[in-house]
Design a protein around this motif. Structure first.
Motif, PDB file in Angstrom:
ATOM      1  N   UNK A 243     -33.131 -51.282 -51.918  1.00  0.00           N
ATOM      2  CA  UNK A 243     -33.287 -52.624 -51.470  1.00  0.00           C
ATOM      3  C   UNK A 243     -34.983 -52.677 -51.972  1.00  0.00           C
ATOM      4  N   UNK A 244     -35.289 -53.627 -52.949  1.00  0.00           N
ATOM      5  CA  UNK A 244     -36.838 -53.675 -53.298  1.00  0.00           C
ATOM      6  C   UNK A 244     -36.972 -55.024 -53.124  1.00  0.00           C
TER       7      UNK A 244
ATOM      8  N   UNK B 265     -22.740 -51.155 -36.162  1.00  0.00           N
ATOM      9  CA  UNK B 265     -23.415 -51.522 -34.854  1.00  0.00           C
ATOM     10  C   UNK B 265     -24.862 -51.998 -35.128  1.00  0.00           C
ATOM     11  N   UNK B 266     -25.339 -51.581 -36.413  1.00  0.00           N
ATOM     12  CA  UNK B 266     -26.584 -51.975 -37.136  1.00  0.00           C
ATOM     13  C   UNK B 266     -26.574 -51.787 -38.550  1.00  0.00           C
ATOM     14  N   UNK B 267     -27.631 -52.652 -39.176  1.00  0.00           N
ATOM     15  CA  UNK B 267     -27.908 -52.558 -40.434  1.00  0.00           C
ATOM     16  C   UNK B 267     -29.380 -52.194 -40.456  1.00  0.00           C
ATOM     17  N   UNK B 268     -29.924 -51.169 -41.258  1.00  0.00           N
ATOM     18  CA  UNK B 268     -31.302 -50.938 -41.203  1.00  0.00           C
ATOM     19  C   UNK B 268     -31.832 -50.990 -42.719  1.00  0.00           C
ATOM     20  N   UNK B 269     -32.891 -51.742 -42.889  1.00  0.00           N
ATOM     21  CA  UNK B 269     -33.632 -51.684 -44.215  1.00  0.00           C
ATOM     22  C   UNK B 269     -34.918 -50.844 -44.002  1.00  0.00           C
ATOM     23  N   UNK B 270     -34.986 -49.577 -44.324  1.00  0.00           N
ATOM     24  CA  UNK B 270     -35.597 -48.708 -43.976  1.00  0.00           C
ATOM     25  C   UNK B 270     -35.426 -48.261 -42.328  1.00  0.00           C
TER      26      UNK B 270
ATOM     27  N   UNK C 210     -35.022 -58.090 -43.144  1.00  0.00           N
ATOM     28  CA  UNK C 210     -36.390 -58.282 -42.411  1.00  0.00           C
ATOM     29  C   UNK C 210     -37.427 -58.307 -43.369  1.00  0.00           C
ATOM     30  N   UNK C 211     -38.861 -58.855 -43.067  1.00  0.00           N
ATOM     31  CA  UNK C 211     -39.954 -58.585 -43.864  1.00  0.00           C
ATOM     32  C   UNK C 211     -40.117 -57.093 -44.202  1.00  0.00           C
ATOM     33  N   UNK C 212     -40.568 -56.916 -45.338  1.00  0.00           N
ATOM     34  CA  UNK C 212     -40.915 -55.459 -45.975  1.00  0.00           C
ATOM     35  C   UNK C 212     -41.604 -55.336 -47.247  1.00  0.00           C
ATOM     36  N   UNK C 213     -41.935 -54.071 -47.694  1.00  0.00           N
ATOM     37  CA  UNK C 213     -42.689 -53.913 -48.841  1.00  0.00           C
ATOM     38  C   UNK C 213     -42.010 -52.962 -49.536  1.00  0.00           C
ATOM     39  N   UNK C 214     -42.093 -52.602 -50.903  1.00  0.00           N
ATOM     40  CA  UNK C 214     -41.711 -51.612 -51.711  1.00  0.00           C
ATOM     41  C   UNK C 214     -40.031 -51.451 -51.737  1.00  0.00           C
TER      42      UNK C 214
ATOM     43  N   UNK D   2     -27.929 -59.438 -53.246  1.00  0.00           N
ATOM     44  CA  UNK D   2     -28.650 -58.833 -54.566  1.00  0.00           C
ATOM     45  C   UNK D   2     -29.434 -57.626 -54.099  1.00  0.00           C
ATOM     46  N   UNK D   3     -29.913 -56.648 -54.920  1.00  0.00           N
ATOM     47  CA  UNK D   3     -30.497 -55.474 -54.456  1.00  0.00           C
ATOM     48  C   UNK D   3     -32.000 -55.592 -54.480  1.00  0.00           C
ATOM     49  N   UNK D   4     -32.470 -56.933 -54.471  1.00  0.00           N
ATOM     50  CA  UNK D   4     -33.962 -57.373 -54.192  1.00  0.00           C
ATOM     51  C   UNK D   4     -34.187 -58.482 -53.501  1.00  0.00           C
ATOM     52  N   UNK D   5     -35.340 -58.711 -52.982  1.00  0.00           N
ATOM     53  CA  UNK D   5     -35.702 -59.915 -52.038  1.00  0.00           C
ATOM     54  C   UNK D   5     -37.149 -60.147 -51.921  1.00  0.00           C
TER      55      UNK D   5
END
Length: 166
Positions: free
Chosen positions: A163-164, A116-121, A141-145, A94-97
Motif C-alpha cells: 500500500x503506497x 482480529x486486526x489489520x496492519x498498515x506496516x 491510518x496516516x503514513x508515508x511511503x 485501491x493500493x494507494x492512498x
C-alpha cells in the motif's frame, strides 16, 4: 438390526467443533448416543428414522462417527477436523492512498472472517469491518511511503500486500 450410516454432511469442520452435521442412514430412531471418535456429540436430535442432526465436539484429525441405538452400534463414517487456515490477501483496492489516512481500502482474499486486526506496516487500521470470508473493508491510518498491509487472525498472519501513501 443395528443402525446403518450412509453419509455425514458435511464430513469435515473446524477443530473447535460447534458446527452441525447431518447423519443420514437407516434405523436411527431411538439413538442413545452419537460419537465422534470417543467423544460424544455436544447435542443431537433425531429428525426421523433416516436423519440425525448432531453438534460436533472439539477435536483433531480424522475420527470415526458412530450412532448407538438399543439395536446396536452403527458402522462408522469418517469426520475430519480441519485446522483454521491463515488469512490470504489477493488484492488491495485501491493500493494507494493519502498520507493523512482515512481512505477506505477493500482487502480481497481468503480466510479473512476471523481477522482480529489489520496492519498498515506497524500501524493498525483506523477501523475495519469483515464483510465475509473473502473481504475486509479497512480504513488506512496516516503514513508515508510504501508499507506492507497484513491481516492478523488466530490461525496466523497473512501474506503482505503493498500500500503506497501519496
Amino acid at each position: 438390526m443395528a443402525p446403518i450410516l450412509l453419509a455425514d454432511v458435511p464430513a469435515q469442520g473446524p477443530t473447535t467443533g460447534g458446527n452441525t452435521v447431518t447423519l443420514i442412514g437407516f434405523g436411527l430412531s431411538g439413538a442413545t448416543s452419537v460419537l465422534f471418535g470417543t467423544t460424544p456429540a455436544t447435542t443431537f436430535t433425531v429428525q426421523f428414522d433416516g436423519a440425525i442432526l448432531a453438534t460436533v465436539p472439539a477435536g483433531t484429525g480424522s475420527v470415526p462417527v458412530t450412532v448407538t441405538t438399543s439395536s446396536g452400534v452403527s458402522n462408522s463414517l469418517t469426520y475430519t477436523y480441519q485446522a483454521p487456515s491463515a488469512p490470504v490477501i489477493f488484492a488491495l483496492v485501491p493500493p494507494i492512498g493519502l498520507a493523512l489516512g482515512g481512505i477506505p481500502v477493500l482487502i480481497a482474499g481468503n480466510h479473512l472472517s476471523a481477522a482480529t486486526s489489520v496492519l498498515f506496516g506497524s500501524k493498525p487500521a483506523t477501523s475495519f469491518t469483515v464483510l465475509g470470508d473473502g473481504a475486509i473493508l479497512a480504513t488506512s491510518p496516516p503514513g508515508t511511503g510504501t508499507v506492507e498491509v497484513t491481516v492478523v487472525a488466530p490461525a496466523g498472519t497473512s501474506n503482505a500486500a503493498a500500500f503506497t501513501y501519496l
